[in-house]
Design a protein around this motif. Sequence first.
Motif, PDB file in Angstrom:
ATOM      1  N   LEU A  80       0.821  -1.206   0.000  1.00 42.06           N
ATOM      2  CA  LEU A  80       0.000   0.000   0.000  1.00 42.06           C
ATOM      3  C   LEU A  80       0.858   1.261   0.000  1.00 42.06           C
ATOM      4  CD1 LEU A  80      -2.764  -1.229   2.448  1.00 42.06           C
ATOM      5  CD2 LEU A  80      -3.152  -0.454   0.095  1.00 42.06           C
ATOM      6  N   ILE A  81       1.984   1.216   0.710  1.00 42.09           N
ATOM      7  CA  ILE A  81       2.906   2.358   0.703  1.00 42.09           C
ATOM      8  C   ILE A  81       3.403   2.616  -0.711  1.00 42.09           C
ATOM      9  CG2 ILE A  81       5.225   3.099   1.404  1.00 42.09           C
ATOM     10  CD1 ILE A  81       3.180   3.525   3.564  1.00 42.09           C
ATOM     11  N   ASP A  82       3.713   1.564  -1.450  1.00 44.30           N
ATOM     12  CA  ASP A  82       4.160   1.719  -2.839  1.00 44.30           C
ATOM     13  C   ASP A  82       3.061   2.333  -3.701  1.00 44.30           C
ATOM     14  OD1 ASP A  82       6.596   0.626  -2.162  1.00 44.30           O
ATOM     15  OD2 ASP A  82       6.074  -1.395  -2.826  1.00 44.30           O
ATOM     16  N   ARG A  83       1.838   1.907  -3.479  1.00 49.87           N
ATOM     17  CA  ARG A  83       0.726   2.471  -4.250  1.00 49.87           C
ATOM     18  C   ARG A  83       0.494   3.934  -3.893  1.00 49.87           C
ATOM     19  NH1 ARG A  83      -4.030  -1.808  -3.452  1.00 49.87           N
ATOM     20  NH2 ARG A  83      -5.233  -0.011  -4.216  1.00 49.87           N
ATOM     21  N   ILE A  84       0.625   4.258  -2.607  1.00 48.11           N
ATOM     22  CA  ILE A  84       0.487   5.652  -2.183  1.00 48.11           C
ATOM     23  C   ILE A  84       1.592   6.501  -2.802  1.00 48.11           C
ATOM     24  CG2 ILE A  84       0.692   7.201  -0.187  1.00 48.11           C
ATOM     25  CD1 ILE A  84      -0.822   5.077   1.437  1.00 48.11           C
ATOM     26  N   ALA A 142      -3.632  28.790  -0.608  1.00 46.18           N
ATOM     27  CA  ALA A 142      -4.518  29.260   0.463  1.00 46.18           C
ATOM     28  C   ALA A 142      -5.946  28.756   0.286  1.00 46.18           C
ATOM     29  CB  ALA A 142      -4.516  30.789   0.509  1.00 46.18           C
ATOM     30  N   GLY A 143      -6.189  27.917  -0.711  1.00 48.59           N
ATOM     31  CA  GLY A 143      -7.542  27.452  -0.997  1.00 48.59           C
ATOM     32  C   GLY A 143      -7.942  26.223  -0.202  1.00 48.59           C
ATOM     33  N   GLU A 144      -9.190  25.843  -0.360  1.00 48.56           N
ATOM     34  CA  GLU A 144      -9.728  24.698   0.373  1.00 48.56           C
ATOM     35  C   GLU A 144      -9.077  23.392  -0.070  1.00 48.56           C
ATOM     36  OE1 GLU A 144     -14.057  22.488   1.126  1.00 48.56           O
ATOM     37  OE2 GLU A 144     -13.953  24.459   0.172  1.00 48.56           O
ATOM     38  N   SER A 145      -8.818  23.261  -1.366  1.00 49.93           N
ATOM     39  CA  SER A 145      -8.177  22.044  -1.863  1.00 49.93           C
ATOM     40  C   SER A 145      -6.801  21.855  -1.247  1.00 49.93           C
ATOM     41  CB  SER A 145      -8.052  22.095  -3.390  1.00 49.93           C
ATOM     42  OG  SER A 145      -9.320  22.079  -4.005  1.00 49.93           O
ATOM     43  N   ALA A 146      -6.055  22.954  -1.126  1.00 51.41           N
ATOM     44  CA  ALA A 146      -4.729  22.875  -0.521  1.00 51.41           C
ATOM     45  C   ALA A 146      -4.822  22.454   0.937  1.00 51.41           C
ATOM     46  CB  ALA A 146      -4.013  24.220  -0.634  1.00 51.41           C
ATOM     47  N   ASP A 147      -5.819  22.956   1.648  1.00 48.54           N
ATOM     48  CA  ASP A 147      -6.005  22.570   3.053  1.00 48.54           C
ATOM     49  C   ASP A 147      -6.288  21.081   3.176  1.00 48.54           C
ATOM     50  OD1 ASP A 147      -5.583  25.163   3.854  1.00 48.54           O
ATOM     51  OD2 ASP A 147      -7.722  25.669   3.975  1.00 48.54           O
ATOM     52  N   GLU A 148      -7.116  20.547   2.276  1.00 49.06           N
ATOM     53  CA  GLU A 148      -7.448  19.123   2.320  1.00 49.06           C
ATOM     54  C   GLU A 148      -6.208  18.273   2.045  1.00 49.06           C
ATOM     55  OE1 GLU A 148     -10.543  18.368  -0.419  1.00 49.06           O
ATOM     56  OE2 GLU A 148     -12.097  19.376   0.762  1.00 49.06           O
ATOM     57  N   ILE A 149      -5.417  18.701   1.072  1.00 50.76           N
ATOM     58  CA  ILE A 149      -4.200  17.959   0.724  1.00 50.76           C
ATOM     59  C   ILE A 149      -3.218  17.978   1.883  1.00 50.76           C
ATOM     60  CG2 ILE A 149      -2.190  17.963  -0.807  1.00 50.76           C
ATOM     61  CD1 ILE A 149      -4.133  19.089  -2.981  1.00 50.76           C
ATOM     62  N   ARG A 150      -3.025  19.145   2.478  1.00 48.07           N
ATOM     63  CA  ARG A 150      -2.103  19.253   3.624  1.00 48.07           C
ATOM     64  C   ARG A 150      -2.574  18.378   4.781  1.00 48.07           C
ATOM     65  NH1 ARG A 150       1.738  22.972   3.425  1.00 48.07           N
ATOM     66  NH2 ARG A 150       1.589  24.726   1.982  1.00 48.07           N
ATOM     67  N   GLY A 163      -5.281   1.929   3.011  1.00 47.61           N
ATOM     68  CA  GLY A 163      -6.152   1.768   1.851  1.00 47.61           C
ATOM     69  C   GLY A 163      -7.094   2.954   1.695  1.00 47.61           C
ATOM     70  N   VAL A 164      -7.639   3.438   2.816  1.00 49.24           N
ATOM     71  CA  VAL A 164      -8.504   4.619   2.779  1.00 49.24           C
ATOM     72  C   VAL A 164      -7.730   5.822   2.242  1.00 49.24           C
ATOM     73  CG1 VAL A 164      -9.775   6.273   4.196  1.00 49.24           C
ATOM     74  CG2 VAL A 164     -10.009   3.825   4.641  1.00 49.24           C
ATOM     75  N   ILE A 165      -6.517   6.007   2.739  1.00 47.65           N
ATOM     76  CA  ILE A 165      -5.703   7.149   2.316  1.00 47.65           C
ATOM     77  C   ILE A 165      -5.359   7.051   0.832  1.00 47.65           C
ATOM     78  CG2 ILE A 165      -3.444   8.254   2.597  1.00 47.65           C
ATOM     79  CD1 ILE A 165      -3.634   7.507   5.597  1.00 47.65           C
ATOM     80  N   GLU A 166      -4.986   5.854   0.381  1.00 47.55           N
ATOM     81  CA  GLU A 166      -4.621   5.675  -1.033  1.00 47.55           C
ATOM     82  C   GLU A 166      -5.793   6.010  -1.943  1.00 47.55           C
ATOM     83  OE1 GLU A 166      -4.402   3.585  -4.815  1.00 47.55           O
ATOM     84  OE2 GLU A 166      -5.566   2.811  -3.126  1.00 47.55           O
ATOM     85  N   ARG A 167      -6.975   5.579  -1.561  1.00 51.57           N
ATOM     86  CA  ARG A 167      -8.149   5.860  -2.382  1.00 51.57           C
ATOM     87  C   ARG A 167      -8.494   7.343  -2.372  1.00 51.57           C
ATOM     88  NH1 ARG A 167      -9.645   0.979   0.062  1.00 51.57           N
ATOM     89  NH2 ARG A 167     -10.898   2.042   1.649  1.00 51.57           N
ATOM     90  N   GLU A 168      -8.305   8.000  -1.241  1.00 51.82           N
ATOM     91  CA  GLU A 168      -8.625   9.423  -1.160  1.00 51.82           C
ATOM     92  C   GLU A 168      -7.640  10.263  -1.961  1.00 51.82           C
ATOM     93  OE1 GLU A 168     -10.545  12.911  -0.409  1.00 51.82           O
ATOM     94  OE2 GLU A 168     -11.209  10.823  -0.250  1.00 51.82           O
ATOM     95  N   ILE A 169      -6.351   9.874  -1.975  1.00 52.44           N
ATOM     96  CA  ILE A 169      -5.380  10.594  -2.803  1.00 52.44           C
ATOM     97  C   ILE A 169      -5.750  10.440  -4.278  1.00 52.44           C
ATOM     98  CG2 ILE A 169      -2.966  10.758  -3.505  1.00 52.44           C
ATOM     99  CD1 ILE A 169      -2.185   9.828  -0.715  1.00 52.44           C
ATOM    100  N   ALA A 170      -6.187   9.241  -4.662  1.00 53.63           N
ATOM    101  CA  ALA A 170      -6.626   9.024  -6.038  1.00 53.63           C
ATOM    102  C   ALA A 170      -7.832   9.904  -6.365  1.00 53.63           C
ATOM    103  CB  ALA A 170      -6.968   7.553  -6.251  1.00 53.63           C
ATOM    104  N   ALA A 171      -8.756  10.030  -5.408  1.00 48.59           N
ATOM    105  CA  ALA A 171      -9.927  10.878  -5.623  1.00 48.59           C
ATOM    106  C   ALA A 171      -9.530  12.346  -5.736  1.00 48.59           C
ATOM    107  CB  ALA A 171     -10.923  10.677  -4.480  1.00 48.59           C
ATOM    108  N   MET A 172      -8.551  12.765  -4.927  1.00 48.15           N
ATOM    109  CA  MET A 172      -8.060  14.145  -5.016  1.00 48.15           C
ATOM    110  C   MET A 172      -7.481  14.420  -6.400  1.00 48.15           C
ATOM    111  SD  MET A 172      -6.084  14.795  -1.429  1.00 48.15           S
ATOM    112  CE  MET A 172      -6.963  15.267   0.059  1.00 48.15           C
ATOM    113  N   THR A 173      -6.688  13.469  -6.896  1.00 49.34           N
ATOM    114  CA  THR A 173      -6.086  13.621  -8.219  1.00 49.34           C
ATOM    115  C   THR A 173      -7.161  13.768  -9.283  1.00 49.34           C
ATOM    116  OG1 THR A 173      -4.145  12.330  -7.562  1.00 49.34           O
ATOM    117  CG2 THR A 173      -4.575  12.527  -9.917  1.00 49.34           C
TER     118      THR A 173
END
Length: 237
Positions: A129-133, A150-158, A198-208
Amino acid sequence: MSDVDDAIAAARSSWSRIADPDPAMPDRAPRRAGQGARRLKRIAAAVIAILIAAFVAGIVSPIGIMGVFLTIVAMLAVTVAIAMWPTAADRPPPPPEKLRTLDLKALPAQTERWLQAQRRSLPAPAQHLIDRIAERLRTLSPQLARVDPAGESADEIRRLIGEQLPAFVDDYARVPTTLRTTERGGRTPDAALSDGLGVIEREIAAMTERLAQGDLDSLQTRGRYLELKYSGDDSAG
């Protein structure tokens, strides 16, 4: 982000106990090979530059044996200096508390470095999972050039990449190794780690995907325009 926050918090709560960290610093062979190739290119460029300089100097005035000796010394010195010069990968990764303060554009790469430093101490499913992340972070990184810091998207990513992800892995690292396979609350810490990653990996994919939505829409619209404008001409011809 509330669903993601809740899922990660639930996984973290599976083992939040006194523990002893077990740090590890794995090597990444492909990346090191790339770094070695870049070093060789720099050495070759520097040596060629010295030879050209010596040749030009020899045209103006014979450099003699001493000049040849100094040229060889210069080439050796440059070779050693470039070979020994530390790269970013040679330096220790930033600590978790530093990640949250990084520039947004640098955050994915530095978070990946920190994750890879923890990788060997994690169970095999979590390593996968680390490799996928890491792949997700490399895909996300170039997109951040167009994100308002300074936007909302940047806050979510951080929050996800700079805070919750390292804190989550750090919590697991503090769990004693003898307790990581012991079931607690219906799950072992090893299983909770994999679930959370797994939750984090899927959320990063959704952010992308969200960040790319405008480009995807534009591509689809332009494609339809081209079909409407030119496909009729082709059939007519």
